[in-house]
Motif scaffolding. Structure first.
Motif, PDB file in Angstrom:
ATOM      1  N   SER A 209       3.579  -7.606  -9.602  1.00  0.00           N
ATOM      2  CA  SER A 209       2.758  -6.446  -9.272  1.00  0.00           C
ATOM      3  C   SER A 209       3.512  -5.500  -8.346  1.00  0.00           C
ATOM      4  CB  SER A 209       1.427  -6.874  -8.645  1.00  0.00           C
ATOM      5  OG  SER A 209       1.618  -7.548  -7.423  1.00  0.00           O
ATOM      6  N   LEU A 210       3.450  -4.235  -8.715  1.00  0.00           N
ATOM      7  CA  LEU A 210       4.074  -3.146  -7.951  1.00  0.00           C
ATOM      8  C   LEU A 210       3.017  -2.059  -7.857  1.00  0.00           C
ATOM      9  CD1 LEU A 210       6.416  -1.617  -6.633  1.00  0.00           C
ATOM     10  CD2 LEU A 210       7.239  -1.041  -8.928  1.00  0.00           C
ATOM     11  N   GLU A 211       2.489  -1.879  -6.676  1.00  0.00           N
ATOM     12  CA  GLU A 211       1.324  -1.021  -6.494  1.00  0.00           C
ATOM     13  C   GLU A 211       1.705   0.235  -5.726  1.00  0.00           C
ATOM     14  OE1 GLU A 211      -1.924  -4.660  -6.244  1.00  0.00           O
ATOM     15  OE2 GLU A 211      -0.547  -4.264  -4.582  1.00  0.00           O
ATOM     16  N   ASP A 212       1.444   1.389  -6.359  1.00  0.00           N
ATOM     17  CA  ASP A 212       1.778   2.660  -5.726  1.00  0.00           C
ATOM     18  C   ASP A 212       0.543   3.536  -5.552  1.00  0.00           C
ATOM     19  OD1 ASP A 212       1.261   3.393  -8.357  1.00  0.00           O
ATOM     20  OD2 ASP A 212       2.968   4.758  -8.499  1.00  0.00           O
ATOM     21  N   GLU A 213      -0.639   2.934  -5.739  1.00  0.00           N
ATOM     22  CA  GLU A 213      -1.853   3.719  -5.689  1.00  0.00           C
ATOM     23  C   GLU A 213      -2.957   2.901  -5.027  1.00  0.00           C
ATOM     24  OE1 GLU A 213      -4.532   6.467  -8.747  1.00  0.00           O
ATOM     25  OE2 GLU A 213      -2.836   5.296  -9.501  1.00  0.00           O
ATOM     26  N   MET A 371       2.484   8.778   7.187  1.00  0.00           N
ATOM     27  CA  MET A 371       3.152   8.908   8.494  1.00  0.00           C
ATOM     28  C   MET A 371       4.643   9.176   8.323  1.00  0.00           C
ATOM     29  SD  MET A 371       1.126   5.781  10.403  1.00  0.00           S
ATOM     30  CE  MET A 371       2.056   5.788  11.948  1.00  0.00           C
ATOM     31  N   GLY A 372       5.081   9.361   7.059  1.00  0.00           N
ATOM     32  CA  GLY A 372       6.474   9.713   6.813  1.00  0.00           C
ATOM     33  C   GLY A 372       7.322   8.594   6.257  1.00  0.00           C
ATOM     34  N   LEU A 373       6.696   7.460   5.897  1.00  0.00           N
ATOM     35  CA  LEU A 373       7.442   6.333   5.357  1.00  0.00           C
ATOM     36  C   LEU A 373       6.858   5.962   3.992  1.00  0.00           C
ATOM     37  CD1 LEU A 373       9.688   4.186   6.356  1.00  0.00           C
ATOM     38  CD2 LEU A 373       7.728   2.649   6.608  1.00  0.00           C
ATOM     39  N   PRO A 374       7.327   6.596   2.908  1.00  0.00           N
ATOM     40  CA  PRO A 374       6.820   6.249   1.575  1.00  0.00           C
ATOM     41  C   PRO A 374       6.912   4.749   1.358  1.00  0.00           C
ATOM     42  CG  PRO A 374       8.259   8.167   1.471  1.00  0.00           C
ATOM     43  CD  PRO A 374       8.403   7.626   2.856  1.00  0.00           C
ATOM     44  N   CYS A 375       5.778   4.119   0.985  1.00  0.00           N
ATOM     45  CA  CYS A 375       5.711   2.663   1.140  1.00  0.00           C
ATOM     46  C   CYS A 375       4.792   2.013   0.106  1.00  0.00           C
ATOM     47  CB  CYS A 375       5.217   2.352   2.559  1.00  0.00           C
ATOM     48  SG  CYS A 375       5.412   0.636   3.064  1.00  0.00           S
ATOM     49  N   PRO A 376       5.302   1.703  -1.102  1.00  0.00           N
ATOM     50  CA  PRO A 376       4.494   0.975  -2.080  1.00  0.00           C
ATOM     51  C   PRO A 376       4.357  -0.499  -1.701  1.00  0.00           C
ATOM     52  CG  PRO A 376       6.696   1.304  -2.928  1.00  0.00           C
ATOM     53  CD  PRO A 376       6.643   2.032  -1.613  1.00  0.00           C
ATOM     54  N   ASN A 377       3.618  -1.228  -2.518  1.00  0.00           N
ATOM     55  CA  ASN A 377       3.292  -2.628  -2.223  1.00  0.00           C
ATOM     56  C   ASN A 377       3.870  -3.544  -3.291  1.00  0.00           C
ATOM     57  OD1 ASN A 377       1.970  -4.625  -0.636  1.00  0.00           O
ATOM     58  ND2 ASN A 377       0.286  -4.695  -2.097  1.00  0.00           N
TER      59      ASN A 377
END
Length: 415
Positions: A209-213, A371-377
């Motif tokens: 799983s790669l979550e971007d939303e 906060m300025g740190l693009p961060c998917p899961n």
């Protein structure tokens, strides 16, 4: 690369889950419970012991640490983040983890409460884990895989990288946070100290799983002021705030707009707490939708319910307070497509097929992205969260470790 590696993720995980780190959403302190720092102190000791010289546990309960770059390339600083706290929905005291080796595919009866049975029929993902090694709790508590599986994976990846300096990578920042479960996980975070360009939370479920939303999220508090008086002389005078609050909750749609009646990208209005006496009662709601603009629509609908109920109680008054919680991180991540592309590449190198998924919830990454740190899961294997049926596959955690290691290589190669 991992053929002869002795993973440490399992022994770390078993150690971490036995430390009670349950957070408290009603606490005004930060961290909300001091015991979260108990795990922080252990992680600090382990990081220092493995050679991370700048590891730090600050006064707010955050762990910051760095694995220095070992390449001459100019590579963005990448952060890996997991949270140390566990949910207040289920006890996290005296967790007794149990390994079920080579899971046979049947029901798992938890020994401390035989009524607690993890059934594959109710947990479809478990059906795919036959032959793997499954860790559960004993039936009296949650397990804490959310998110100590992520913490353990990051720690094992750090251990691997420090043992294998031939693997080239840029500077890596490690961040462990308190209070993610209360929605306050990055409230006191020092972004300047963190000093990273991109990040990944390790707080996902099934392998790949790669979550971007995520949801966008607000909180609403309705406070009702009634009229209190001795019930013996209350005729035509008493107005019960408790009854007003109850009518507001009862007026919510029975067949929609709630967590139990929605799925996929459908939003909801969810009362999570109600308390009060005759003179004053409060209802706390969480409002969720993948489309940020829809939050205002849900809130307007809820306000209309409140106002409609109040018509029958002219002597009662109420306030309606909206608090922003977090926003759908996809709004940020769509501007930085390489962050997810590199993660998918790393998974494939680890022999894992990436599964693009959405989160019907939020992570620290939701707020970090804004906060300025693009961060998917990224996945860890944690499943059946916030419950006594929580479980995790050891093999899933090991694949999360591999994904982290391959991911820092991808960033170095493409820089």
């Amino acid at each position: 690369m991992f053929t002869n590696y002795k993973y440490t993720v399992t022994e770390r995980f078993l150690r971490y889950v036995q430390i009670d780190t349950q957070s408290d959403p009603l606490s005004a302190t930060f961290p909300s419970t001091a015991k979260q720092k108990d795990l922080g102190r252990l992680l600090l000791q382990e990081l220092l012991a493995m050679g991370v010289t700048d590891a730090e546990l600050d006064e707010h309960g955050y762990i910051y640490a760095t694995i220095p770059a070992n390449t001459d390339k100019k590579v963005p600083v990448i952060c890996f983040c997991s949270h140390m706290d566990t949910s207040s929905d289920c006890s996290g005291t005296n967790v007794k983890p149990i390994i079920h080796p080579k899971y046979d595919g049947g029901d798992i009866i938890l020994p401390d409460d035989p009524l607690q049975v993890i059934r594959p029929a109710e947990h479809p993902y478990l059906q795919l884990k036959k032959g793997e090694d499954i860790i559960t709790a004993s039936g009296a508590t949650l397990l804490g895989a959310d998110d100590k599986a992520g913490v353990a994976a990051i720690m094992d990846a750090a251990h691997f990288l420090l043992q294998h300096p031939e693997i080239k990578h840029g500077a890596i920042r490690i961040l462990f946070t308190p209070d993610e479960e209360t929605g306050r996980g990055v409230e006191k975070l020092d972004m300047q100290k963190l000093n990273a360009q991109y990040g990944y939370t390790l707080d996902g479920g099934e392998r790949g799983s790669l979550e971007d939303e995520t949801f966008s999220a607000d909180a609403v508090k309705i406070t009702i002021h009634g009229v209190g008086i001795h019930p013996g002389t209350a005729k035509d005078k008493l107005v019960s705030a408790i009854k007003v609050a109850s009518e507001i909750v009862a007026a919510l749609p029975p067949n929609g707009l709630s967590p139990e009646t929605t799925e996929n990208r459908q939003g909801f209005i969810h009362p999570v707490r109600i308390q009060g006496v005759v003179e004053k009662a409060e209802i706390d709601f969480i409002i969720r939708d993948f489309v940020t603009a829809e939050l205002a629509s849900h809130e307007a609908f809820l306000r209309s319910i409140m106002e409609s109920v109040l018509i029958s109680y002219p002597q009662a008054t109420a306030t309606f307070q909206v608090t922003e919680q977090y926003r759908n991180m996809k709004e940020v991540l769509d501007q930085h497509p390489q962050v997810c592309e590199y993660a998918a590449d790393a998974m494939r190198r680890a022999g894992v097929e990436p599964l693009k998924m959405i989160i019907r919830g939020g992570t620290d990454g939701s707020r970090l992205s804004f906060m300025g740190l693009p961060c998917p899961n990224i996945f860890t294997g944690e499943m059946a969260l916030h419950s006594k049926h929580e479980y995790v596959s050891i093999q899933d955690m090991q694949k999360a470790v591999e994904t982290i290691v391959y991911l820092v290589q991808v960033w170095e190669e493409r820089s």
